[in-house]
Design a protein around this motif. Structure first.
Motif, PDB file in Angstrom:
ATOM      1  N   GLU A  37     -10.527  13.360   4.883  1.00 56.84           N
ATOM      2  CA  GLU A  37      -9.727  12.767   5.487  1.00 56.84           C
ATOM      3  C   GLU A  37      -8.869  11.553   5.197  1.00 56.84           C
ATOM      4  O   GLU A  37      -9.958  10.299   5.854  1.00 56.84           O
ATOM      5  N   ILE A  38      -7.523  11.072   4.892  1.00 52.61           N
ATOM      6  CA  ILE A  38      -8.095   9.478   4.399  1.00 52.61           C
ATOM      7  C   ILE A  38      -5.801   9.616   5.886  1.00 52.61           C
ATOM      8  O   ILE A  38      -5.013  10.575   5.110  1.00 52.61           O
ATOM      9  N   SER A  39      -5.680   8.818   6.507  1.00 55.39           N
ATOM     10  CA  SER A  39      -3.950   8.292   7.027  1.00 55.39           C
ATOM     11  C   SER A  39      -3.344   7.668   5.742  1.00 55.39           C
ATOM     12  O   SER A  39      -4.075   7.042   4.867  1.00 55.39           O
ATOM     13  N   ARG A  40      -2.225   8.082   5.798  1.00 58.49           N
ATOM     14  CA  ARG A  40      -1.001   7.325   5.078  1.00 58.49           C
ATOM     15  C   ARG A  40      -1.123   6.237   5.109  1.00 58.49           C
ATOM     16  O   ARG A  40      -1.690   4.898   3.854  1.00 58.49           O
ATOM     17  N   ASP A  41      -1.646   5.472   6.464  1.00 59.89           N
ATOM     18  CA  ASP A  41      -1.580   3.668   6.678  1.00 59.89           C
ATOM     19  C   ASP A  41      -3.052   3.353   5.234  1.00 59.89           C
ATOM     20  O   ASP A  41      -2.959   2.507   4.879  1.00 59.89           O
ATOM     21  N   ALA A  42      -3.923   4.110   5.865  1.00 62.39           N
ATOM     22  CA  ALA A  42      -5.274   3.984   5.255  1.00 62.39           C
ATOM     23  C   ALA A  42      -5.068   3.885   3.503  1.00 62.39           C
ATOM     24  O   ALA A  42      -6.173   3.132   2.681  1.00 62.39           O
ATOM     25  N   LEU A  43      -4.178   5.165   2.772  1.00 62.26           N
ATOM     26  CA  LEU A  43      -4.768   5.387   1.829  1.00 62.26           C
ATOM     27  C   LEU A  43      -4.156   4.312   1.201  1.00 62.26           C
ATOM     28  O   LEU A  43      -3.593   3.755   0.275  1.00 62.26           O
TER      29      LEU A  43
END
Length: 233
Positions: free
Chosen positions: A65-71
């Motif tokens: 998974e990837i967080s919104r901030d990381a994406l």
């Protein structure tokens, strides 16, 4: 060109050997003048200072998974010129729940067809099919694949869902089999590039295991792809 920085982000499903697989290419990057940083969390993408100083991201993170901030950090960095590259599930089967990531990459793993059900033994080799990676007309003159001929592999053959923003350098065709439900051959991109803002994206779908990555054709494509994707300005 020297003094470049590469960020290797690896993790996710261990079946693709993210550590061992990326380790195969670290000496190449270092030999090409890259200062290499390795991270086991994609949260590094949210660090604007790190990403602005990064010329190339090599990602090997299957599923996960990837967080919104990381994406947002990854997408913005590529748009500003950071290159993004990878192979197989480490880039084409990452973050299945994120449509914004899929748009950035331009292709999503859908399946890898198996052999005849009667021959399946419940092992990963059930999905190892002989197939051909076919260089496209564009691929014959592109920096990544120029001089390479079509070549055979026996490994997972990725069926990829994609869009026409990709520049497809190689394809592979899934044949019709009586034990599969599709009714005509279907061709998937196997190697492609993609422009995103000022950045470049490179994806190769072969690379399930270390022996595939060691194939001279596959390794050549990946090494050239890493250099091609790196920041140009």
């Amino acid at each position: 060109m020297t003094g470049r920085r590469a960020l290797v982000v690896r993790g996710g499903w261990e079946g693709h050997h993210p550590v061992e697989a990326t380790d195969m290419f670290l000496p190449f990057l270092e030999g090409e003048g890259f200062e290499v940083r390795v991270e086991d969390s994609n949260e590094i993408y949210a660090d604007r200072a790190v990403m602005d100083a990064t010329d190339l991201v090599l990602q090997s993170v299957t599923m996960s998974e990837i967080s919104r901030d990381a994406l947002n950090g990854l997408r913005s960095a590529v748009e500003r010129g950071t290159g993004l590259a990878g192979w197989h599930g480490g880039i084409a089967d990452s973050y299945r729940g994120s449509s914004d990531y899929l748009q950035l990459i331009g292709g999503q793993f859908a399946t890898h067809p198996s052999t005849h059900p009667d021959a399946c033994r419940g092992e990963e080799s059930d999905n190892f099919l002989p197939h051909t990676i076919e260089i496209t007309e564009l691929g014959r003159s592109h920096d990544i694949t120029a001089g390479l001929a079509d070549f055979p592999l026996t490994t997972e053959q990725y069926w990829v869902l994609s869009d026409d923003l990709n520049d497809v350098l190689a394809t592979t065709t899934h044949p019709v089999q009586p034990y599969h439900p599709w009714h005509r051959p279907t061709t998937s991109p196997a190697v492609w590039t993609r422009a995103w803002g000022r950045g470049r994206v490179f994806v190769a779908t072969p690379g399930h295991s270390l022996d595939v990555l060691a194939d001279p054709n596959v390794r050549t494509i990946i090494e050239r792809g890493l250099l091609w994707a790196s920041r140009t300005a």
